[in-house]
Design an enzyme around this catalytic site. Structure first.
Site, PDB file in Angstrom:
ATOM      1  CD  GLU A   1      -2.390   1.321   2.786  1.00 16.63           C
ATOM      2  OE1 GLU A   1      -2.640   2.454   3.253  1.00 16.63           O
ATOM      3  OE2 GLU A   1      -2.640   0.262   3.401  1.00 16.63           O
TER       4      GLU A   1
ATOM      5  CE  LYS B   1      -7.156   2.006   7.100  1.00 20.87           C
ATOM      6  NZ  LYS B   1      -6.081   2.937   6.676  1.00 20.87           N
TER       7      LYS B   1
END
Length: 210
Positions: free
Chosen positions: A43, A132
């Site tokens: 990421e 998340k």
């Protein structure tokens, strides 16, 4: 790579390396070390200077098994810019419906940061693929089994509060994958490689013994 293939690779690897850095060169070094250690889901956060340049460089040079995504995406414009430059998934610190719809349009997994059941349900309504749980340190692994009681369909990923020592507990409590920033990505390349290997080892052990 299709949306389903991206999600499968994230689940199989079990960990998303959250790449931050003071400049492009440091972010590239961190990324390469993570991949060398077996963590192949990266990421690239938009707090990194020239994050798009990092994405492009990684796309051109690194392991073809690596899956590159964009993090700290706060709006749909940034999400589209990232997707057009090779991001295969999009991560946000909070849920944003415009980002969710943009990702749905391009069939790219969206992972918004949520805390409460209300936020999780809202994100699921807009097609968020992985929730998340951020910051994970505010809850702990047992929160996942509690949430999965009423929401067994939710794919949950903790970020913040995940370490080599406790990653197994997150997995055993139902984490789809985990996100790791400074607990993984800091120090020398050699240190990152060793931590990456340890994360992968502990994730596999937790799944085999879960």
């Amino acid at each position: 790579m299709s949306k389903a293939e991206t999600l499968l690779k994230i689940k199989e690897n079990g960990i998303v390396a959250v790449i931050r850095g003071k400049d492009k060169e440091e972010a590239l070094r961190f990324s390469k070390a993570c991949i060398d250690g077996g963590v192949k889901i990266l990421e690239i956060t938009f707090t990194v200077p020239d994050a798009i340049g990092v994405l492009k460089s990684l796309h051109d040079k690194l392991d073809t098994d690596a899956v590159l995504g964009a993090g700290t995406v706060l709006d749909a414009t940034t999400a589209r810019f990232a997707i057009m430059n090779g991001a295969r998934f999009v991560v946000s610190p909070a849920f944003d419906k415009e980002v969710a719809m943009l990702c749905n349009l391009y069939q790219v997994p969206y992972m918004p940061g949520c805390m409460t059941p209300t936020e999780i349900v809202e994100a699921l309504k807009y097609g968020a693929d992985v929730i998340k749980i951020f910051p994970g340190s505010a809850f702990g692994p047992s929160y996942f089994s509690a949430i999965h009681g009423p929401l067994p369909q939710a794919n949950l990923m903790p970020t913040g509060g995940v370490s080599v020592d406790n990653v197994g507990e997150w997995i055993k409590n139902g984490a789809f994958a985990v996100g790791a920033g400074s607990a993984l990505v800091k120090g020398s390349s050699e240190e990152i490689i060793e931590r990456a290997k340890a994360f992968i080892k502990n994730i596999k052990e937790a799944r085999n013994n879960g």
